[in-house]
Design a protein around this motif. Structure first.
Motif, PDB file in Angstrom:
ATOM      1  N   UNK A  12      23.943   1.008  11.511  1.00 54.86           N
ATOM      2  CA  UNK A  12      23.813   2.247  12.277  1.00 54.86           C
ATOM      3  C   UNK A  12      25.105   3.064  12.230  1.00 54.86           C
ATOM      4  N   UNK A  13      26.241   2.392  12.387  1.00 52.87           N
ATOM      5  CA  UNK A  13      27.532   3.094  12.398  1.00 52.87           C
ATOM      6  C   UNK A  13      27.829   3.776  11.070  1.00 52.87           C
ATOM      7  N   UNK A  55      24.864   6.737  20.212  1.00 57.39           N
ATOM      8  CA  UNK A  55      26.184   7.332  20.002  1.00 57.39           C
ATOM      9  C   UNK A  55      26.867   6.797  18.750  1.00 57.39           C
ATOM     10  N   UNK A  56      26.328   5.733  18.160  1.00 64.15           N
ATOM     11  CA  UNK A  56      26.829   5.295  16.857  1.00 64.15           C
ATOM     12  C   UNK A  56      26.546   6.370  15.808  1.00 64.15           C
ATOM     13  N   UNK A 109      33.280  10.922  12.573  1.00 64.81           N
ATOM     14  CA  UNK A 109      34.267  10.370  11.642  1.00 64.81           C
ATOM     15  C   UNK A 109      34.264  11.134  10.319  1.00 64.81           C
ATOM     16  N   UNK A 110      33.086  11.516   9.843  1.00 65.78           N
ATOM     17  CA  UNK A 110      32.999  12.289   8.601  1.00 65.78           C
ATOM     18  C   UNK A 110      33.716  13.624   8.736  1.00 65.78           C
ATOM     19  N   UNK A 164      24.714   4.476   0.451  1.00 66.12           N
ATOM     20  CA  UNK A 164      25.329   3.401   1.214  1.00 66.12           C
ATOM     21  C   UNK A 164      26.795   3.236   0.853  1.00 66.12           C
ATOM     22  N   UNK A 165      27.633   3.111   1.869  1.00 64.50           N
ATOM     23  CA  UNK A 165      29.045   2.825   1.645  1.00 64.50           C
ATOM     24  C   UNK A 165      29.241   1.308   1.626  1.00 64.50           C
ATOM     25  N   UNK A 166      30.441   0.892   1.302  1.00 64.50           N
ATOM     26  CA  UNK A 166      30.716  -0.534   1.116  1.00 64.50           C
ATOM     27  C   UNK A 166      30.413  -1.394   2.349  1.00 64.50           C
ATOM     28  N   UNK A 167      30.771  -0.961   3.586  1.00 63.30           N
ATOM     29  CA  UNK A 167      30.446  -1.798   4.748  1.00 63.30           C
ATOM     30  C   UNK A 167      28.954  -2.086   4.888  1.00 63.30           C
ATOM     31  N   UNK A 168      28.104  -1.100   4.562  1.00 68.47           N
ATOM     32  CA  UNK A 168      26.662  -1.306   4.681  1.00 68.47           C
ATOM     33  C   UNK A 168      26.165  -2.224   3.574  1.00 68.47           C
TER      34      UNK A 168
END
Length: 352
Positions: A189-190, A285-286, A293-294, A229-233
């Motif tokens: 989600x984040x 709120x995530x 953040x973006x 998708x970024x690396x954390x996902x």
């Protein structure tokens, strides 16, 4: 042809040209209901009854019942629960009224009554919007009435532009306080900005780890949405996938193999926030944290809009104040003006 009781009110039931008709008498008195039924019988025999517009005999309860069945049930548990809560307030006031009897005056009185009951303005707006949507259906598709009285009532302005986000350190504390089954859900989600229901209902056939992409056929807006998708996902999903024996089905499961539910996520996330002393921070709120953040890292609002799946750019504008550095370059056109004004040299180039 006969009478039956529904919520203490007598209703008529009869057959007309092969069609079963049910209409309220609008009274709890059986004798009065029998008198009304007798008049209807005469009008049926004379062929006059159905010359009346349906808005004069259809009740709000009938309209809301049909709208609920056709437009609410089966869409989402959250939507069904919210609809039941709104009907709990609307039906006792308007339920036995015919559609023609609902007027702006009655609606204004309802607004005032709900305010006296300490209902939040946003709640009242949602209740009226729910009623308005049902009237629109009754006009366009069912041809039960010709006018929507809610359109002629001021709905009031509600500020829904809540932007609550947390920094990475606080988020790490919340993450560590989450139970193990919730942690990958929070991570996805984040770093995708997806809504809770989209994350919870995510299926493996919507995930393409090779291409680094999640594809949703339907979002809240009804649009198809592709999320890179970024690396954390990617790492999170790779860690989850080996424990799942099926190539399809839900991504997030409970220990007993049942799918995770939205209510489970909301309750567990709230407990984790409370455990680390973070107040007024919801799972939704995530999504704000993702967008904020973006923007703070220089991503333009158009791309943020696309990632969030907003149809209207005005929804994304709530994050604009988080990127003042992006505007700094624009005001640099005035960088030499102080010297020119203070020394008087601007008088030479811009005579008054």
């Amino acid at each position: 042809m006969g009478l039956f009781k529904r919520h203490k009110v007598w209703w008529m039931s009869f057959s007309y040209q092969g069609r079963q008709i049910r209409r309220t008498t609008g009274t709890t008195d059986r004798r009065l209901a029998e008198s009304i039924l007798a008049k209807i019988k005469v009008k049926l025999i004379e062929g006059q009854y159905f010359d009346r517009l349906e808005e004069q005999v259809r009740t709000v309860e009938e309209m809301m019942d049909r709208y609920h069945r056709e437009r609410v049930i089966g869409r989402s548990r959250h939507g069904e629960r919210r609809a039941r809560a709104m009907l709990k307030h609307l039906l006792p006031i308007f339920g036995q009224m015919t559609l023609a009897q609902v007027t702006p005056k009655e609606l204004a009185a309802y607004k005032w009554r709900r305010l006296q009951e300490k209902a939040a303005p946003a709640t009242i707006v949602k209740e009226l919007a729910f009623l308005k949507a049902a009237f629109n259906m009754a006009i366009r598709e069912w041809e039960w009435c010709r006018d929507n009285p809610v359109r002629r009532v001021s709905m009031g302005k509600v500020n829904n532009a809540r932007v609550r986000y947390c920094d990475d350190q606080t988020l790490a504390q919340i993450y560590q306080a989450c139970p193990g089954w919730l942690q990958p859900i929070v991570m996805v989600a984040r770093y995708t900005g997806l809504r809770r229901d989209n994350v919870v209902s995510l299926q493996w056939n919507q995930v393409d780890l090779a291409r680094g992409l999640i594809v949703l056929d339907h979002t809240k807006n009804g649009d198809r949405l592709g999320i890179p998708l970024c690396e954390p996902v990617i790492k999170t999903l790779e860690a989850v996938k080996p424990s799942r024996p099926y190539a399809d089905g839900p991504v997030f499961l409970q220990r007993n193999g049942d799918p995770v539910t939205g209510d489970m996520v909301t309750i567990a996330f709230r407990r984790a926030c409370r455990a680390v002393g973070v107040a007024d921070f919801r799972f939704h709120d995530l999504r704000h944290t993702f967008a904020s953040a973006l923007v703070q890292r220089g991503v333009d609002l158009y791309r943020v809009q696309r990632l969030l799946g907003h149809r209207d750019g005005r929804m994304t504008q709530r994050y604009a104040h988080l990127a003042p550095e992006n505007l700094r370059e624009a005001v640099q056109v005035f960088k030499d003006d102080y010297h020119k004004i203070s020394t008087g040299s601007m008088l030479d180039t811009h005579p008054i």
